[in-house]
Scaffold this active site. Structure first.
Site, short mmCIF file in Angstrom:
data_model
loop_
_atom_site.label_atom_id
_atom_site.label_comp_id
_atom_site.label_asym_id
_atom_site.label_seq_id
_atom_site.Cartn_x
_atom_site.Cartn_y
_atom_site.Cartn_z
N HIS A 84 0.50 -1.28 -0.02
CA HIS A 84 0.27 0.36 -0.13
C HIS A 84 0.86 1.44 -0.06
O HIS A 84 2.06 1.06 0.78
CB HIS A 84 -1.25 0.13 0.81
CG HIS A 84 -1.82 1.64 1.69
ND1 HIS A 84 -3.32 1.50 0.60
CD2 HIS A 84 -1.76 2.58 1.45
CE1 HIS A 84 -3.61 2.44 0.67
NE2 HIS A 84 -2.60 3.54 2.01
N ASP A 163 -15.79 1.00 6.11
CA ASP A 163 -15.11 2.27 6.22
C ASP A 163 -15.59 3.00 4.85
O ASP A 163 -15.39 3.95 4.38
CB ASP A 163 -13.75 1.43 5.25
CG ASP A 163 -12.27 2.45 4.86
OD1 ASP A 163 -12.20 3.09 5.93
OD2 ASP A 163 -12.23 2.26 3.65
N1 IUR Z 1 -6.66 5.61 2.02
C1 IUR Z 1 -7.02 4.76 2.69
O1 IUR Z 1 -7.84 3.78 1.78
N2 IUR Z 1 -8.31 5.27 3.71
C2 IUR Z 1 -7.61 6.72 4.68
O2 IUR Z 1 -8.03 7.07 5.37
C3 IUR Z 1 -6.95 7.11 3.80
C4 IUR Z 1 -6.17 6.99 2.52
I1 IUR Z 1 -5.45 9.70 4.10
#
Ligand code: IUR
Length: 445
Positions: A84, A163
């Site tokens: 990531h 999320d």
């Molecule tokens: N990318 C994500 O997946 N979540 C986040 O909180 C951020 C970037 I800033």
């Protein structure tokens, strides 16, 4: 069980939430059993009062299990990995790293994102390839990993629904830049991929989210400890992000540079970061005992052509026609027989003699964003053909009038101010200054 207002009060007053209380909050978010104003209030309380490590781990775990957690066959045990990045300019690492890892025998269910602010998104880049379908179900991801070994896809509908809700409200409540919320968001999605190992590329510098090494390190340490608390071996690289990575910025131009890299012609900075990140995954999964051996294996997967074959197979598995994939991966590819080229190209010239001291990636990316590489609002179309090619490298000696940037644009022509800004992004000076490699530090679990 505490009520939602009681949980908000506790966090508002700086108290620590228990695992059960965090579970209550996340379940309410997932089940739509809470008012939006209550979610917003909790997000702001977390932003204000922060969370300790155990709360962040619980938040992340509850978010992760709010939806589907991927299950892999027993024989892939120890081999499922991902990377990531916190986002950069010219950051095409995933396009080279995912197939290189697959060529080394890993399984890589890479779930990527779209461009955010001035930074580019891996999914946007891949969508410049005709037919490439970023939307794959969990079952399809499973099949692609069985046959190819890597995929690069968008978030599935079933993964980490909490999320999706929180992220949208963070934007609306000015709570994006909260470390516990960032860690929860990033690591929960990686956790739901059921990874053996995860490597994070936490960037710092003018063109990154974190402007200095200290803030990047704080974020990286939190991400690493949260990932490890969830049982994923998690490591990180702190990498410099000022000048663009490689020579190309813009979606289809970055696909071309990635393909060239997979054909063994990659720029040194890009290839070094790719092999460093891959090397760390090799160490964390126990395939090699030291990082330099891991780096070597990744480099060999690229120079020997195995990674290119994986990329070709991945494109086909994700919907690209066989002939298109073959044309892009052939030795002397005419890329523009497949990818759309912008109608106009314009070269900018250096204004004095000297050495290339700096290219301001943020300034460059902000102009390109306005010309169409990125979006202002989610869901807006972007122009995949817009971008720029850097015709010089850091440290190179140039004479006045030498072309240094080739701008690709369509209907939105650059204004005089934008051309000035681009010219300002270049620093030419009398001394040849030393440029460090992109990797500044490595954090291992
Ligand atoms: N990318 C994500 O997946 N979540 C986040 O909180 C951020 C970037 I800033």
């Amino acid at each position: 069980m505490s009520s939602i207002p009681e949980l908000i009060r506790k966090k508002r007053d700086g108290e620590k939430l228990s695992e059960d209380e965090i579970k209550t909050f996340i379940q309410a978010v997932t089940n739509n059993d809470i008012q939006e104003c209550q979610i917003g209030a909790m997000l702001m309380a977390i932003w204000q009062k922060n969370m300790v490590g155990t709360e962040i781990a619980a938040l992340t775990r509850e978010m992760m299990t709010s939806g589907e957690v991927m299950l892999w066959p027993e024989e892939w045990k120890g081999l499922v990995v991902d990377k990531h990045s916190t986002g950069g300019v010219g950051d095409k690492i995933s396009l080279v790293l995912a197939p290189a890892l697959a060529a080394c025998g890993f399984k890589v269910p890479m779930i990527s994102g779209r461009g955010l602010a001035h930074t580019g998104g891996t999914l946007d880049k891949l969508e410049s390839i005709p037919g490439y379908n970023i939307q794959q179900s969990t079952a399809q991801i499973h099949t692609i990993l069985s046959t190819v070994g890597c995929c690069i896809v968008g978030q599935t509908a079933t993964l980490v629904p909490a999320d999706r809700v929180l992220y949208a409200l963070r934007d609306a409540t000015s709570t994006v830049d909260s470390l516990p919320l960032i860690a929860g968001s990033i690591i929960s999605k990686k956790g739901a991929e059921s990874l053996t190992a995860l490597v994070l590329d936490v960037k710092f510098g003018g063109a990154a989210l974190c402007k200095d090494l200290a803030s990047a390190k704080e974020l990286a340490q939190l991400l690493v400890s949260t990932g490890n608390a969830l049982g994923m071996r998690t490591g990180a690289v702190l990498s410099r992000m000022n000048a663009p990575i490689g020579h190309c910025v813009g979606n289809s131009l970055e696909v071309i540079e990635s393909l060239e890299s997979l054909k063994g012609n990659g720029p040194e900075d890009l290839m070094d970061l790719v092999s460093s990140l891959g090397g760390i995954l090799m160490v964390m999964t126990g395939l090699v005992s030291d990082q330099s051996e891991g780096k070597k294996r990744i480099s060999e997967a690229v120079t020997g052509g195995a990674a290119l074959s994986k990329f070709q197979a991945m494109m086909e598995a994700q919907g690209v026609a066989k002939e298109t994939a073959r044309a892009l991966c052939s030795a002397h590819s005419d890329y523009y027989s497949v990818l759309r080229r912008a109608k106009h190209q314009r070269e900018l010239k250096t204004q004095k003699d000297g050495y290339i001291q700096d290219v301001d990636g943020l300034l460059l990316a902000e102009v390109l964003h306005k010309l169409g590489t990125g979006r202002v609002k989610a869901g807006e179309p972007i122009n995949h053909s817009v971008g720029a090619e850097l015709l010089v490298s850091l440290g190179q000696k140039v004479i006045k009038g030498a072309p240094w940037l080739r701008l690709h644009y369509d209907e939105r022509a650059p204004t005089t101010e934008q051309l000035d800004a681009l010219q300002h992004s270049l620093t030419v000076g009398p001394e040849q200054i030393t440029h460090h490699s992109l990797v500044a530090e490595v954090l291992l679990p």
